[in-house]
Motif scaffolding. Structure first.
Motif, PDB file in Angstrom:
ATOM      1  N   LEU A 114      22.273  22.406   1.427  1.00 50.40           N
ATOM      2  CA  LEU A 114      21.103  22.427   0.553  1.00 50.40           C
ATOM      3  C   LEU A 114      21.458  21.907  -0.840  1.00 50.40           C
ATOM      4  O   LEU A 114      20.713  21.114  -1.428  1.00 50.40           O
ATOM      5  CB  LEU A 114      20.545  23.844   0.477  1.00 50.40           C
TER       6      LEU A 114
ATOM      7  N   LEU B   6      21.791  27.608  -7.737  1.00 47.08           N
ATOM      8  CA  LEU B   6      21.134  27.595  -6.436  1.00 47.08           C
ATOM      9  C   LEU B   6      21.064  29.001  -5.857  1.00 47.08           C
ATOM     10  O   LEU B   6      20.018  29.418  -5.352  1.00 47.08           O
ATOM     11  CB  LEU B   6      21.856  26.654  -5.468  1.00 47.08           C
TER      12      LEU B   6
ATOM     13  N   THR C  72      12.537  21.132   1.120  1.00 45.52           N
ATOM     14  CA  THR C  72      13.693  20.732   1.926  1.00 45.52           C
ATOM     15  C   THR C  72      13.761  21.575   3.195  1.00 45.52           C
ATOM     16  O   THR C  72      13.961  21.045   4.289  1.00 45.52           O
ATOM     17  CB  THR C  72      14.989  20.862   1.111  1.00 45.52           C
TER      18      THR C  72
ATOM     19  N   ARG D 132      12.844  22.644  -9.161  1.00 48.62           N
ATOM     20  CA  ARG D 132      13.999  22.854  -8.282  1.00 48.62           C
ATOM     21  C   ARG D 132      13.644  23.845  -7.170  1.00 48.62           C
ATOM     22  O   ARG D 132      13.972  23.632  -5.997  1.00 48.62           O
ATOM     23  CB  ARG D 132      15.179  23.364  -9.112  1.00 48.62           C
ATOM     24  N   ARG D 133      12.949  24.906  -7.504  1.00 48.96           N
ATOM     25  CA  ARG D 133      12.553  25.900  -6.504  1.00 48.96           C
ATOM     26  C   ARG D 133      11.605  25.286  -5.471  1.00 48.96           C
ATOM     27  O   ARG D 133      11.722  25.558  -4.279  1.00 48.96           O
ATOM     28  CB  ARG D 133      11.909  27.094  -7.181  1.00 48.96           C
TER      29      ARG D 133
ATOM     30  N   GLU E 156      23.671  26.929   2.205  1.00 43.55           N
ATOM     31  CA  GLU E 156      23.664  26.547   0.796  1.00 43.55           C
ATOM     32  C   GLU E 156      24.513  25.319   0.483  1.00 43.55           C
ATOM     33  O   GLU E 156      24.110  24.527  -0.375  1.00 43.55           O
ATOM     34  CB  GLU E 156      24.075  27.722  -0.092  1.00 43.55           C
TER      35      GLU E 156
ATOM     36  N   ASP F 223      18.353  30.926  -7.603  1.00 45.60           N
ATOM     37  CA  ASP F 223      17.038  30.518  -7.109  1.00 45.60           C
ATOM     38  C   ASP F 223      16.776  31.053  -5.706  1.00 45.60           C
ATOM     39  O   ASP F 223      15.659  31.503  -5.405  1.00 45.60           O
ATOM     40  CB  ASP F 223      16.905  28.989  -7.101  1.00 45.60           C
ATOM     41  N   MET F 224      17.779  31.019  -4.846  1.00 43.13           N
ATOM     42  CA  MET F 224      17.598  31.530  -3.490  1.00 43.13           C
ATOM     43  C   MET F 224      17.267  33.023  -3.508  1.00 43.13           C
ATOM     44  O   MET F 224      16.375  33.481  -2.786  1.00 43.13           O
ATOM     45  CB  MET F 224      18.850  31.261  -2.645  1.00 43.13           C
TER      46      MET F 224
ATOM     47  N   LEU G 182      19.775  18.556  -2.598  1.00 36.63           N
ATOM     48  CA  LEU G 182      19.136  18.597  -3.919  1.00 36.63           C
ATOM     49  C   LEU G 182      19.756  17.570  -4.856  1.00 36.63           C
ATOM     50  O   LEU G 182      19.040  16.855  -5.565  1.00 36.63           O
ATOM     51  CB  LEU G 182      19.246  20.000  -4.521  1.00 36.63           C
TER      52      LEU G 182
ATOM     53  N   ARG H 127      11.513  22.127  -4.645  1.00 37.31           N
ATOM     54  CA  ARG H 127      12.329  21.211  -3.837  1.00 37.31           C
ATOM     55  C   ARG H 127      13.103  21.964  -2.758  1.00 37.31           C
ATOM     56  O   ARG H 127      13.268  21.472  -1.643  1.00 37.31           O
ATOM     57  CB  ARG H 127      13.304  20.436  -4.721  1.00 37.31           C
ATOM     58  N   VAL H 128      13.586  23.158  -3.075  1.00 32.62           N
ATOM     59  CA  VAL H 128      14.282  23.974  -2.081  1.00 32.62           C
ATOM     60  C   VAL H 128      13.333  24.269  -0.915  1.00 32.62           C
ATOM     61  O   VAL H 128      13.678  24.077   0.251  1.00 32.62           O
ATOM     62  CB  VAL H 128      14.813  25.285  -2.705  1.00 32.62           C
TER      63      VAL H 128
END
Length: 103
Positions: free
Chosen positions: A32, A48, A18, A11-12, A29, A51-52, A36, A14-15
């Motif tokens: 985003l 999210l 992206t 997931r991180r 966000e 993770d951010m 996702l 993919r962020v």
């Protein structure tokens, strides 16, 4: 490594990937989160944001916190850094982010 760890690291990544796709490397966000989910990465708002914050701490992005019309609420905008760009491209590794397969 457990399944939850693999999912989190993916997931991180993919962020970061992206953000790399956007010309200025910036994305709010809400958008985003939708991107996702459209890519099959099931996540939620709180995850999210976690993770951010973590990616910011690692130097992969900056987080700009913008006020909204609703008192005491803000929108987070992720801004990709040079480190985050290298991680997304697979040129740099950071423990906690999946290794990029694209080189």
């Amino acid at each position: 490594m457990g399944v939850a760890q693999v999912i989190m690291e993916d997931r991180r990544l993919r962020v970061l990937k992206t953000l790399k796709e956007i010309s200025d490397g910036r994305m709010g966000e809400p958008v985003l989160l939708r991107v996702l989910k459209a890519e099959g990465c099931v996540t939620d708002f709180d995850t999210l944001r976690t993770d951010m914050g973590w990616l910011e701490h690692q130097g992969c992005m900056r987080v700009e916190k913008l006020p909204t019309e609703t008192p005491h609420e803000e929108v987070w905008v992720a801004v990709l850094t040079a480190t985050g760009s290298r991680v997304a491209d697979g040129l740099q590794r950071i423990t906690g982010v999946a290794a990029s397969l694209a080189r």
